[in-house]
Design an enzyme around this catalytic site. Structure first.
Site, mmCIF file in Angstrom:
data_model
loop_
_atom_site.group_PDB
_atom_site.id
_atom_site.type_symbol
_atom_site.label_atom_id
_atom_site.label_comp_id
_atom_site.label_asym_id
_atom_site.label_seq_id
_atom_site.Cartn_x
_atom_site.Cartn_y
_atom_site.Cartn_z
ATOM 1 N N LYS A 52 0.845 -1.199 0.000
ATOM 2 C CA LYS A 52 0.000 0.000 0.000
ATOM 3 C C LYS A 52 0.881 1.250 0.000
ATOM 4 C CE LYS A 52 -3.756 -2.388 2.328
ATOM 5 N NZ LYS A 52 -4.401 -2.749 3.588
ATOM 6 N N GLN A 96 -4.873 -2.122 9.871
ATOM 7 C CA GLN A 96 -4.652 -3.392 9.174
ATOM 8 C C GLN A 96 -5.239 -4.551 9.983
ATOM 9 O OE1 GLN A 96 -3.327 -3.741 6.032
ATOM 10 N NE2 GLN A 96 -3.859 -5.902 6.240
ATOM 11 N N ASP A 119 -11.142 2.598 4.154
ATOM 12 C CA ASP A 119 -11.399 1.172 3.922
ATOM 13 C C ASP A 119 -12.892 0.925 3.680
ATOM 14 O OD1 ASP A 119 -9.234 -0.516 3.732
ATOM 15 O OD2 ASP A 119 -8.950 -0.699 5.911
#
Ligand code: NAP
Length: 292
Positions: A52, A96, A119
């Protein structure tokens, strides 16, 4: 059979993002900024976060990684999220997953400011998506609809069978494919581990989305000629044929299903590259909503 090339589509989208970020910098403003919080040292999570970071840098987006030890408590993590929520120089926050078992991921997701929820996992983002309102779409389902759009695949009136109902892939993909829009207007069947007749359902599908986590689950005898197959599965399996000692396999038996399908995504190089692109797209969107 047409191979759906996720690398090609994601490069095209990233090129657009790069130009837009360059324009922002030329106007004297700061770059969009994504922060990834990672708790512990799970190797797969470290790889995802580093990918990322690389993808952000490639388009001019600032990327920071905030690493916390595996012993971090839920309260400590909540404090960090709260601090980042209030930092005006941060546009997007991702935590995460998976988190250590002592931390309730839903509590953490709920604590992220919905304006920075790139997200798309916060209940406010999910609720807006269900209601068809503008919001941050979760990155993988976003990637799937972008692939269908790029290849101009007809979805209206089609039967879309999705195997796997996770909150991050199967369920949001079902919502997006059944909405009154393009890509959408499908009749969606959402299957899971308690669905008894997956083979029959797949045989009646025009579009199959496999998000199960079981290598080669969808076999050639489960699909009809011309079907569109989107393989989300990313399964690490041991291999003597690669330097690393493992290979990435999808949830679809690519070798045989590709002989029958009309369109199919490979693994790797299909949905995977699109997921990171979705995250970057959302970060730029968050930045623009807060700053422009
Ligand atoms: P998940 O949370 O483990 O969910 C798996 C789903 O598959 C569940 O709904 C489960 O049913 C269903 N399932 C499991 N075994 C089944 C069976 N035998 N028959 C029918 N359904 C079955 O997985 P996920 O996070 O959605 O991920 C799925 C796969 O996609 C994994 O390989 C993951 O690595 C990959 N992935 C890739 C990307 C990408 O960017 N390419 C992004 C996310 C995930 P129940 O609900 O009944 O348990």
């Amino acid at each position: 059979m047409t191979l759906i090339d996720g690398k090609l589509v994601s490069s095209a989208i990233k090129e657009e993002i790069k130009k837009e970020v360059a324009g922002i910098l030329d106007s004297g403003k700061r770059a969009p900024h994504l922060v990834a919080i990672i708790v512990g040292e799970d190797p797969a999570s470290m790889t995802y976060v580093s990918n990322k970071e690389k993808a952000c840098h490639a388009v001019g987006i600032t990327s920071s990684v905030y690493k916390m030890p595996v012993e971090t408590t839920q309260d400590e993590l909540l404090k960090v999220v709260d601090f980042m929520n209030r930092d005006a120089d941060i546009d997007g926050i991702i935590v995460q997953l998976p988190l250590p078992a002592s931390i309730d991921k839903n509590v953490i997701i709920n604590a992220i400011d919905p304006k920075k929820d790139v997200d798309g996992f916060h209940p406010e983002s999910v609720g807006k998506m269900v209601a068809g309102m503008d919001t941050f779409l979760p990155a993988t389902p976003y990637g799937i609809v972008k692939l269908l759009e790029y290849y101009k695949i007809e979805t209206e009136g089609k039967h879309c069978v999705i195997v796997g109902r996770s909150n991050i892939v199967g369920t949001p993909a079902a919502i997006l494919l059944s909405r009154k829009a393009y890509p959408g207007n499908c009749t969606v069947t959402l299957c899971h581990s308690k669905t008894p007749n997956i083979k029959e359902l797949c045989l009646s599908a025009d579009i199959i989305i496999a998000a199960i986590g079981k290598p080669g689950f969808i076999t050639a005898d489960m699909v009809r000629k011309g079907v569109v197959v989107i393989d989300v599965g990313t399964n690490r399996v041991e291999s003597t044929e690669t330097k690393s000692g493992y290979a990435l396999l999808g949830d679809v038996d690519f070798e045989n299903v590709s002989k029958v399908a009309g369109y199919i995504t490979p693994v790797p190089g299909g949905v995977g590259p699109m997921t990171i692109t979705g995250l970057i797209q959302n970060t730029l969107k968050a930045y623009k909503q807060a700053n422009i």
